[in-house]
Design an enzyme around this catalytic site. Structure first.
Site, PDB file in Angstrom:
ATOM      1  N   LYS A  37     -10.379  -7.310   7.143  1.00 52.02           N
ATOM      2  CA  LYS A  37     -11.334  -7.121   8.355  1.00 52.02           C
ATOM      3  C   LYS A  37     -11.355  -6.198   9.025  1.00 52.02           C
ATOM      4  O   LYS A  37     -10.252  -5.307   9.030  1.00 52.02           O
ATOM      5  CB  LYS A  37     -10.838  -8.640   9.318  1.00 52.02           C
ATOM      6  N   HIS A  47       0.896  -1.074   0.018  1.00 50.65           N
ATOM      7  CA  HIS A  47       0.101  -0.116  -0.052  1.00 50.65           C
ATOM      8  C   HIS A  47       1.012   1.178   0.022  1.00 50.65           C
ATOM      9  O   HIS A  47       0.728   2.349  -0.789  1.00 50.65           O
ATOM     10  CB  HIS A  47      -0.926  -0.101   1.102  1.00 50.65           C
TER      11      HIS A  47
END
Lengths: 211, 281
Positions: A121, A53
């Protein structure tokens, strides 16, 4: 998208209707998904966690510099356990990691690379939710810790990128998955199950503190 | 110490691939208590199925095999230096054999050592005991739940929390609220109260080694543990954060004496995969 009864949890059946997702997804497919939908995902997904990322956000590689087509795919927040053998790589365990750590980066990654699904999650916040609404993308929440179960839904490891540089958990793995279970908790209409639960649990907390 | 080394490798395998019976039982009870067809029940069914698959195929329950934390009780005269070497060697072998995910990252170079060993990694606590047996407890603590832990200094005005056990209760509720579903609930909550930051953090985490079914031998704390579990489960965060009745499986509180000027409370949160085990030698 077809609906079918979810089965296959041993003797237990949850009795929920699941939407079958076949990747890649179009913008239209994505707008048909709503918070609360139970889905089973099929096709090619890519993994990525903190390092990928940061890399995509700051280095901004062009689409042609990335060996995989990210357009319409699901970007899975996961650092798997992988075993290498003569016949190639095998996924041993591959549950989700906490998504909120990449909140700073995700909005631009969604818009730059045409990703239609973020999977992980814990859910994400406003900036990501806005980017999802603007670009047509949803958040698939899968089951934290269910790593063996989810590894069994990975049919094969197709390829890997940045393995040398970032190491096994942080590399980008291209995986073919079959009936990979998740629940939509943030949709392309700006709704988020997570903000609903923050609000409700906040009210409950207030009551308990004033007891 | 070769045999002991292999014993520790086996301990790693057992702890990474299976859950203690009390934790599995609590998850089963939670599953049937959630409404049929709810997302909470759906999540718990997958979790229980995952536990079965992991045990039967001897694979890690979670891909984050966490930070290994050892609590070692040594009989008088046993060398802790030798024991530490054995644990580190066993960690290298277990990483390859179980396998565990390599999780030790160098702060300076940002490189993963690849074998779960490094500076202060794994975490090892020794205590000498007047006993003839060596006891090695291992916890594999996932970092998703480690990241949602909190430390509080009382009093804390925003929470109307004074320097007393009711103030502690408010801190615990606030910590779980802040954690939301990010650390993989249903949680086990360890609480440490005492004099110093380092001490309460360790004390809180140590509580996670207690069985869910044990009872605190201090009556007041026993009652507070029960009350807190009930209250946490009214927050509605639920399994995996999908909403529902079960946000926690247990609350365990430990105390030390404090300084008149200090009142520290640490909350250590453990995910549903509360992986712990013991080797007696």
């Amino acid at each position: 998208m077809v609906e079918k009864q979810v089965t296959g949890f041993g003797s237990q059946v949850s009795g929920k209707k699941a939407k079958i997702i076949n990747l890649p997804l179009s913008k239209k497919d994505v707008t048909g998904l709503n918070v609360g939908d139970v889905v089973l995902i099929n096709g090619m997904i890519v993994t990525g966690r903190d390092k990928i990322h940061k890399f995509l956000f700051y280095e901004r590689p062009s689409k042609k510099d990335i060996p995989f087509n990210l357009s319409g795919t699901v970007f899975y927040h996961c650092g798997p356990i992988v075993k290498k053998s003569d016949s190639g790589y095998k996924i041993i365990a591959s549950g989700p990691t906490t998504s909120i750590r990449v909140e700073t980066y995700e909005h631009r990654i969604i818009s730059s690379y045409g990703i239609r699904g973020i999977m992980g999650k814990g859910g994400m916040c406003e900036r990501t939710l806005d980017a999802m609404k603007k670009n047509g993308c949803v958040y698939f929440h899968t089951i934290g810790g269910a790593a063996a179960y989810l590894a069994d839904r990975v049919k094969r490891v197709v390829d890997v990128w940045k393995l040398e540089e970032f190491g096994v958990p942080e590399a980008m793995w291209l995986l073919e998955v079959e009936n990979f279970p998740a629940i939509v908790t943030m949709d392309a209409h700006g709704r988020s199950l997570h903000s609903d639960i923050v609000e409700k649990s906040g009210l409950a907390l207030k009551k308990l503190i004033n007891k | 110490m070769l045999k002991l080394r292999d014993g520790i490798v086996e301990l790693y395998r057992k702890v990474a691939t299976s859950l203690p019976p009390d934790v599995e039982d609590a998850l089963k009870a939670a599953c049937v208590s959630e409404k049929k067809g709810s997302n909470a029940r759906h999540a718990l069914e997958i979790i229980l199925e995952n536990i079965r698959i992991a045990r039967e195929t001897a694979r890690p329950i979670c891909q984050d095999t966490g930070v290994p934390v050892f609590y070692v009780k040594t009989p008088i005269g046993l060398s802790q230096i030798e024991l530490e070497k054995t644990i580190i060697e066993a960690t290298r072998i277990a990483t390859e054999k179980v396998p565990l995910r390599p999780n030790a990252v160098d702060i300076i170079t940002d490189k993963n050592t690849g074998d779960n060993t490094g500076m202060g990694f794994p975490v090892i606590y020794f205590r000498e005991v007047p006993d003839s047996t060596l006891s090695i407890d291992l916890m594999l603590k996932g970092s998703g739940c480690e990241n949602v832990g909190q430390t509080y200094k009382l009093p804390k005005e925003e929470l109307k929390a004074d320097r007393d056990l009711d103030g502690v209760r408010k801190c615990v509720l606030d910590a779980v609220y802040r954690a939301q579903g990010r650390g993989c609930p249903p949680y086990t909550i360890g609480v440490g109260i005492g004099v110093a930051k380092d001490q309460v953090t360790r004390l809180a985490k140590e509580q996670l080694m207690r069985r869910l079914t044990d009872t605190n031998n201090i009556e007041v704390l026993f009652k507070l543990e029960k009350r807190l579990l009930k209250e946490i489960n009214t927050l509605g965060i639920g399994p995996i954060g999908f909403g529902g009745k079960t946000t926690a499986l247990g609350v365990k509180i430990g105390v030390n004496h404090r300084h008149p000027a200090s009142y520290f409370v640490d909350i250590s949160v453990c995910c549903w995969a509360n992986r712990r085990g013991r080797l007696i030698w």
